[in-house]
Design a protein around this motif. Structure first.
Motif, PDB file in Angstrom:
ATOM      1  N   GLY A   8       9.560   1.265   3.312  1.00  0.00           N
ATOM      2  CA  GLY A   8       8.639   0.145   3.500  1.00  0.00           C
ATOM      3  C   GLY A   8       7.655  -0.022   2.365  1.00  0.00           C
ATOM      4  N   VAL A   9       6.916  -1.128   2.391  1.00  0.00           N
ATOM      5  CA  VAL A   9       5.956  -1.461   1.337  1.00  0.00           C
ATOM      6  C   VAL A   9       4.850  -0.413   1.257  1.00  0.00           C
ATOM      7  N   ASN A  10       4.390   0.089   2.405  1.00  0.00           N
ATOM      8  CA  ASN A  10       3.338   1.105   2.394  1.00  0.00           C
ATOM      9  C   ASN A  10       3.789   2.374   1.675  1.00  0.00           C
ATOM     10  N   ALA A  11       5.032   2.764   1.903  1.00  0.00           N
ATOM     11  CA  ALA A  11       5.562   3.951   1.228  1.00  0.00           C
ATOM     12  C   ALA A  11       5.670   3.714  -0.275  1.00  0.00           C
ATOM     13  N   LEU A  12       6.085   2.508  -0.671  1.00  0.00           N
ATOM     14  CA  LEU A  12       6.147   2.155  -2.089  1.00  0.00           C
ATOM     15  C   LEU A  12       4.762   2.247  -2.713  1.00  0.00           C
TER      16      LEU A  12
ATOM     17  N   SER B 219       2.493  -4.202  -5.620  1.00  0.00           N
ATOM     18  CA  SER B 219       2.861  -5.088  -6.730  1.00  0.00           C
ATOM     19  C   SER B 219       2.787  -4.348  -8.060  1.00  0.00           C
ATOM     20  N   PHE B 220       1.707  -3.610  -8.253  1.00  0.00           N
ATOM     21  CA  PHE B 220       1.504  -2.845  -9.478  1.00  0.00           C
ATOM     22  C   PHE B 220       2.595  -1.790  -9.640  1.00  0.00           C
ATOM     23  N   THR B 221       2.930  -1.105  -8.536  1.00  0.00           N
ATOM     24  CA  THR B 221       3.953  -0.061  -8.568  1.00  0.00           C
ATOM     25  C   THR B 221       5.311  -0.631  -8.977  1.00  0.00           C
ATOM     26  N   ALA B 222       5.700  -1.736  -8.347  1.00  0.00           N
ATOM     27  CA  ALA B 222       6.997  -2.349  -8.648  1.00  0.00           C
ATOM     28  C   ALA B 222       7.062  -2.810 -10.106  1.00  0.00           C
ATOM     29  N   ALA B 223       5.997  -3.478 -10.573  1.00  0.00           N
ATOM     30  CA  ALA B 223       5.988  -3.988 -11.946  1.00  0.00           C
ATOM     31  C   ALA B 223       6.028  -2.854 -12.965  1.00  0.00           C
ATOM     32  N   MET B 224       5.286  -1.776 -12.693  1.00  0.00           N
ATOM     33  CA  MET B 224       5.249  -0.655 -13.633  1.00  0.00           C
ATOM     34  C   MET B 224       6.615   0.007 -13.772  1.00  0.00           C
ATOM     35  N   ARG B 225       7.352   0.114 -12.660  1.00  0.00           N
ATOM     36  CA  ARG B 225       8.660   0.749 -12.721  1.00  0.00           C
ATOM     37  C   ARG B 225       9.588  -0.015 -13.685  1.00  0.00           C
TER      38      ARG B 225
ATOM     39  N   MET C  97      11.982  -7.849  -9.319  1.00  0.00           N
ATOM     40  CA  MET C  97      11.044  -7.314  -8.336  1.00  0.00           C
ATOM     41  C   MET C  97      11.661  -7.199  -6.941  1.00  0.00           C
ATOM     42  N   MET C  98      12.709  -7.969  -6.712  1.00  0.00           N
ATOM     43  CA  MET C  98      13.365  -7.922  -5.404  1.00  0.00           C
ATOM     44  C   MET C  98      14.225  -6.668  -5.240  1.00  0.00           C
ATOM     45  N   LEU C  99      14.305  -5.849  -6.288  1.00  0.00           N
ATOM     46  CA  LEU C  99      14.930  -4.536  -6.144  1.00  0.00           C
ATOM     47  C   LEU C  99      14.114  -3.644  -5.211  1.00  0.00           C
ATOM     48  N   PHE C 100      12.793  -3.882  -5.163  1.00  0.00           N
ATOM     49  CA  PHE C 100      11.893  -2.962  -4.489  1.00  0.00           C
ATOM     50  C   PHE C 100      11.461  -3.415  -3.104  1.00  0.00           C
ATOM     51  N   VAL C 101      11.427  -4.709  -2.880  1.00  0.00           N
ATOM     52  CA  VAL C 101      10.962  -5.220  -1.581  1.00  0.00           C
ATOM     53  C   VAL C 101      11.910  -6.312  -1.100  1.00  0.00           C
ATOM     54  N   LYS C 102      11.850  -6.596   0.173  1.00  0.00           N
ATOM     55  CA  LYS C 102      12.684  -7.648   0.740  1.00  0.00           C
ATOM     56  C   LYS C 102      12.137  -9.016   0.345  1.00  0.00           C
ATOM     57  N   SER C 103      12.976 -10.020   0.425  1.00  0.00           N
ATOM     58  CA  SER C 103      12.616 -11.359  -0.058  1.00  0.00           C
ATOM     59  C   SER C 103      11.403 -11.947   0.658  1.00  0.00           C
ATOM     60  N   GLY C 104      11.092 -11.455   1.840  1.00  0.00           N
ATOM     61  CA  GLY C 104       9.948 -11.974   2.585  1.00  0.00           C
ATOM     62  C   GLY C 104       8.607 -11.543   2.019  1.00  0.00           C
ATOM     63  N   GLU C 105       8.593 -10.530   1.184  1.00  0.00           N
ATOM     64  CA  GLU C 105       7.338 -10.032   0.586  1.00  0.00           C
ATOM     65  C   GLU C 105       7.020 -10.827  -0.675  1.00  0.00           C
ATOM     66  N   GLN C 106       6.811 -12.140  -0.499  1.00  0.00           N
ATOM     67  CA  GLN C 106       6.692 -13.030  -1.646  1.00  0.00           C
ATOM     68  C   GLN C 106       5.463 -12.758  -2.499  1.00  0.00           C
ATOM     69  N   GLU C 107       4.358 -12.356  -1.865  1.00  0.00           N
ATOM     70  CA  GLU C 107       3.138 -12.112  -2.636  1.00  0.00           C
ATOM     71  C   GLU C 107       3.325 -10.914  -3.581  1.00  0.00           C
ATOM     72  N   VAL C 108       3.994  -9.885  -3.106  1.00  0.00           N
ATOM     73  CA  VAL C 108       4.273  -8.724  -3.950  1.00  0.00           C
ATOM     74  C   VAL C 108       5.157  -9.138  -5.124  1.00  0.00           C
ATOM     75  N   ILE C 109       6.197  -9.928  -4.837  1.00  0.00           N
ATOM     76  CA  ILE C 109       7.128 -10.378  -5.878  1.00  0.00           C
ATOM     77  C   ILE C 109       6.413 -11.218  -6.924  1.00  0.00           C
ATOM     78  N   ASP C 110       5.603 -12.174  -6.482  1.00  0.00           N
ATOM     79  CA  ASP C 110       4.904 -13.068  -7.415  1.00  0.00           C
ATOM     80  C   ASP C 110       3.934 -12.291  -8.313  1.00  0.00           C
ATOM     81  N   ASN C 111       3.161 -11.411  -7.704  1.00  0.00           N
ATOM     82  CA  ASN C 111       2.195 -10.627  -8.487  1.00  0.00           C
ATOM     83  C   ASN C 111       2.891  -9.758  -9.524  1.00  0.00           C
TER      84      ASN C 111
END
Length: 450
Positions: A47-51, A274-280, A342-356
């Protein structure tokens, strides 16, 4: 010449740099890939919290591991210089004393970081809903410090002799072990974030053992014998003068990154994820610049040992050309496909995470040439044996990131976070470029006078 070593004091500088850098680049891309896979498994299956928990302490990791890895890279510089000067007795004495220093560093740093793990996470404003998982992951990262230092020290010795291929092969094997353990520990045994930490620890230990076995079997030129194993105060001093400033350079830079991450963590769990996904993904691209720089450290180290300053100048120019070609390639990939990555890390519904996360990727990408110049000049200065000088660039980065954290992030929220790295790269270049030009002129006068 032993085929396991590579003398970079002859031949085409561009060809030599590419020949050395390519295995490094492939190896680090592979290393980043398994970190991407770690994050993808954690983000999509837990989940997003674990990420967010995995990424909440990344700045702390950078500070601590940066000091460890930077120190080990610095310890390899006198080894490269002695190899370039064909003084193998001195080279092996440096190896023995570097191992002695690294063992002490690893023991002390591991003990202190494990003791203060809880306080460290509080320092960076880790959100309460992810604190427990963040502590588990960070503690396991700290336990891996001896293996991380072991791999970086031994692979640094191998690279100092111009052999960048073998550490690449070891990274391939370690990456496969890491991915297999991720699947076993996270997906099958359900260990969650702890599984990701254990997988990283065990794969680092595996890579360290592989390096040691290779040196014993194929690069016995590096193994000290007799009086070469003795403690040598003068050589310990030289090793510390190269290693500690390089380690502190990363740690000083890390202070600015901690400030930036602390400001980002205060924005909430979505921004942390968002920061975690982008940094990876960002590190997957920027590790190429880093490793062109690492190649320049060995290249300059060998050539200053051989007193071939003209080759150093030509090598720097060729490295800048290689860097700019790669930058164009990154624009063609990142600009159109950042959201999809960014969709490698979260599901498509997490749009704010993807956009950031996609916004951070694109903004950083525009400034990659500044990062390329930073790594080329910083590592070249270090390879010439002036780590204290290059450390000042870390101070410039720290000042820039602190400024962004204090002023841009409060004003622009996550968009301000996106400018943290670019502003830091530019500030570092404002110091590094004039510093390298001055140093080159100074060394040229010294060689001419001699």
């Amino acid at each position: 010449m032993n085929t396991n070593v590579n003398d970079m004091t002859t031949g085409s500088p561009a060809r030599g740099i590419l020949h050395f850098a390519l295995p490094l680049v492939l190896g680090y891309i592979l290393q980043q890939m398994y970190q991407v896979i770690d994050a993808a498994i954690v983000g999509r299956w837990i989940g997003v919290n674990a990420l967010a928990a995995v990424g909440a302490s990344s700045s702390i990791n950078f500070l601590v591991m940066g000091f460890c890895n930077g120190s080990c890279a610095g310890f390899a510089i006198p080894v490269a210089q002695a190899f370039g000067g064909k003084d193998y007795h001195k080279m092996r004495s440096y190896v023995a004393n570097a191992v002695r220093i690294a063992v002490v560093f690893a023991a002390v740093i591991t003990l202190l970081t494990c003791m203060f793990c809880t306080k460290i996470l509080g320092l960076v404003n880790t959100p309460s809903d992810i604190f427990r998982d963040a502590w588990t992951f960070l503690f396991l990262q700290f336990l891996a410090i001896p293996f991380t230092m072991g791999y970086n020290l031994l692979s640094g010795f191998i690279r100092a002799l111009g052999n960048s291929k073998q550490p690449f092969y070891f990274l391939i094997l370690a990456s496969l072990v890491n991915i297999a353990l991720d699947v076993l520990l996270i997906l099958i045994l359900g260990m969650g974030v702890a599984g990701a930490g254990v997988a990283t620890l065990l794969s680092q230990a595996f890579a360290t053992v592989l390096c040691w076995l290779y040196i014993r079997g194929k690069m016995r030129l590096l193994i000290p014998t007799g009086e070469e194993r003795s403690y040598d105060n003068k050589r310990v001093s030289i090793l510390l003068n190269n290693g500690v400033p390089m380690g502190l350079q990363f740690s000083i830079t890390g202070i600015g990154i901690i400030m930036l991450q602390s400001a980002n963590n205060a924005l909430g769990t979505v921004c942390v994820a968002s920061f975690t996904a982008a940094m990876r993904i960002k590190y997957l691209f920027t590790c190429v610049f880093e490793n062109i720089g690492v190649a320049m450290a060995t290249y300059c180290g060998q050539n200053i040992g051989a007193r071939k300053l003209d080759r150093i100048r030509r090598g720097v120019k060729d490295a800048i050309g290689i860097m700019l070609v790669y930058f164009v390639l990154t624009v063609l990939i990142i600009y159109p496909f950042a959201d999809d990555m960014m969709m490698l890390f979260v599901k498509s519904g997490e749009q704010e995470v993807i956009d950031n996360a996609a916004m951070l990727m694109r903004i950083a990408n525009y400034f990659y040439p500044a990062l390329g110049l930073l790594t080329i000049f910083r590592y070249s200065i270090q390879g010439l044996g002036y780590s204290n000088l290059s450390m000042m660039s870390g101070v410039m980065e720290m000042i820039a990131r602190c400024g962004v954290s204090l002023w841009l992030v409060p004003a622009l929220a996550f968009k301000g976070v996106c400018f943290g790295d670019p502003v830091a790269w530019i500030f570092a270049d404002l110091f590094l470029i004039p510093a390298f030009l001055w140093l080159y002129h100074h060394l040229r006068k010294a060689v001419t006078a001699a």
